[in-house]
Write a protein that holds these residues in place. Structure first.
Motif, short mmCIF file in Angstrom:
data_model
loop_
_atom_site.label_atom_id
_atom_site.label_comp_id
_atom_site.label_asym_id
_atom_site.label_seq_id
_atom_site.Cartn_x
_atom_site.Cartn_y
_atom_site.Cartn_z
N PRO A 250 -6.02 12.39 -8.03
CA PRO A 250 -6.56 12.56 -6.69
C PRO A 250 -7.43 11.40 -6.20
O PRO A 250 -7.41 11.06 -5.02
CB PRO A 250 -7.38 13.85 -6.77
N VAL A 251 -8.18 10.78 -7.10
CA VAL A 251 -9.00 9.63 -6.70
C VAL A 251 -8.10 8.47 -6.30
O VAL A 251 -8.30 7.83 -5.26
CB VAL A 251 -9.97 9.22 -7.84
N PHE A 252 -7.12 8.20 -7.11
CA PHE A 252 -6.16 7.12 -6.86
C PHE A 252 -5.41 7.36 -5.55
O PHE A 252 -5.22 6.44 -4.75
CB PHE A 252 -5.21 7.07 -8.06
N ILE A 253 -5.01 8.59 -5.31
CA ILE A 253 -4.30 8.95 -4.08
C ILE A 253 -5.20 8.70 -2.87
O ILE A 253 -4.79 8.07 -1.89
CB ILE A 253 -3.83 10.41 -4.12
N THR A 254 -6.43 9.20 -2.93
CA THR A 254 -7.36 9.07 -1.81
C THR A 254 -7.65 7.61 -1.48
O THR A 254 -7.59 7.20 -0.31
CB THR A 254 -8.69 9.80 -2.13
N ILE A 255 -7.95 6.83 -2.49
CA ILE A 255 -8.26 5.41 -2.28
C ILE A 255 -7.08 4.69 -1.65
O ILE A 255 -7.24 3.92 -0.70
CB ILE A 255 -8.66 4.74 -3.62
N ASN A 256 -5.89 4.93 -2.17
CA ASN A 256 -4.71 4.25 -1.64
C ASN A 256 -4.38 4.69 -0.21
O ASN A 256 -3.96 3.87 0.61
CB ASN A 256 -3.52 4.44 -2.57
N LEU A 257 -4.54 5.96 0.07
CA LEU A 257 -4.31 6.44 1.44
C LEU A 257 -5.29 5.79 2.42
O LEU A 257 -4.89 5.36 3.51
CB LEU A 257 -4.41 7.96 1.52
N LEU A 258 -6.55 5.70 2.03
CA LEU A 258 -7.56 5.07 2.89
C LEU A 258 -7.25 3.59 3.12
O LEU A 258 -7.31 3.10 4.25
CB LEU A 258 -8.96 5.22 2.29
N GLY B 52 0.81 -1.21 0.00
CA GLY B 52 0.00 0.00 0.00
C GLY B 52 0.84 1.26 0.00
O GLY B 52 0.50 2.25 -0.65
N LEU B 53 1.97 1.23 0.72
CA LEU B 53 2.87 2.38 0.72
C LEU B 53 3.45 2.62 -0.67
O LEU B 53 3.48 3.76 -1.14
CB LEU B 53 4.01 2.18 1.73
N PHE B 54 3.87 1.54 -1.31
CA PHE B 54 4.40 1.66 -2.67
C PHE B 54 3.32 2.14 -3.64
O PHE B 54 3.56 3.00 -4.49
CB PHE B 54 4.98 0.34 -3.17
N TYR B 55 2.13 1.60 -3.50
CA TYR B 55 1.03 1.97 -4.38
C TYR B 55 0.62 3.43 -4.17
O TYR B 55 0.31 4.14 -5.12
CB TYR B 55 -0.15 1.03 -4.11
N THR B 56 0.65 3.88 -2.91
CA THR B 56 0.35 5.27 -2.61
C THR B 56 1.41 6.19 -3.19
O THR B 56 1.09 7.25 -3.75
CB THR B 56 0.21 5.49 -1.09
N ALA B 57 2.66 5.80 -3.08
CA ALA B 57 3.74 6.59 -3.67
C ALA B 57 3.55 6.71 -5.18
O ALA B 57 3.71 7.79 -5.76
CB ALA B 57 5.10 5.97 -3.35
N TYR B 58 3.16 5.62 -5.81
CA TYR B 58 2.91 5.66 -7.25
C TYR B 58 1.71 6.57 -7.57
O TYR B 58 1.75 7.33 -8.53
CB TYR B 58 2.65 4.24 -7.79
N ALA B 59 0.68 6.48 -6.74
CA ALA B 59 -0.50 7.33 -6.96
C ALA B 59 -0.13 8.81 -6.84
O ALA B 59 -0.61 9.64 -7.62
CB ALA B 59 -1.60 6.97 -5.95
N LEU B 60 0.72 9.13 -5.87
CA LEU B 60 1.18 10.52 -5.72
C LEU B 60 1.97 10.94 -6.96
O LEU B 60 1.79 12.06 -7.47
CB LEU B 60 2.03 10.67 -4.46
N TRP B 61 2.83 10.07 -7.43
CA TRP B 61 3.61 10.37 -8.63
C TRP B 61 2.70 10.56 -9.85
O TRP B 61 2.91 11.46 -10.66
CB TRP B 61 4.61 9.25 -8.88
N ALA B 62 1.66 9.73 -9.95
CA ALA B 62 0.73 9.82 -11.08
C ALA B 62 -0.14 11.08 -10.98
O ALA B 62 -0.63 11.57 -11.99
CB ALA B 62 -0.14 8.57 -11.15
#
Length: 81
Positions: free
Chosen positions: A57-65, A44-54
């Motif tokens: 905002p939807v991807f970031i929010t979902i991954n953070l949750l 999840g940390l890696f996926y969130t980092a990728y979402a931030l890089w991408a």
């Protein structure tokens, strides 16, 4: 079609909530694998980092949750050994 992905993401993000509620109610996490929780949290940390890089905002929010819910379960696992 973006709402479809958002709905699916919310379901994944909140998938651990029933387990969190059960762990808090019973004060028991014996059936949860700490290795599984650590693996999902790290992923999840890696996926969130990728979402931030991408920058989505939807991807970031979902991954953070999802990552936050996994962290809560991991903390409960350590606390209720």
């Amino acid at each position: 079609m973006q709402w479809f992905g958002f709905l699916g993401g919310l379901m994944v993000a909140f998938g651990f909530v029933p387990q969190i509620v059960k762990a808090l109610r019973t004060r028991s996490t014996g059936d949860l694998s700490i290795f599984m929780l650590m693996t999902i949290f790290t992923g999840g940390l890696f996926y969130t980092a990728y979402a931030l890089w991408a920058g989505d905002p939807v991807f970031i929010t979902i991954n953070l949750l999802a990552t936050a819910n996994t962290l809560v379960l991991l903390i409960l696992k350590v606390r209720y050994r």
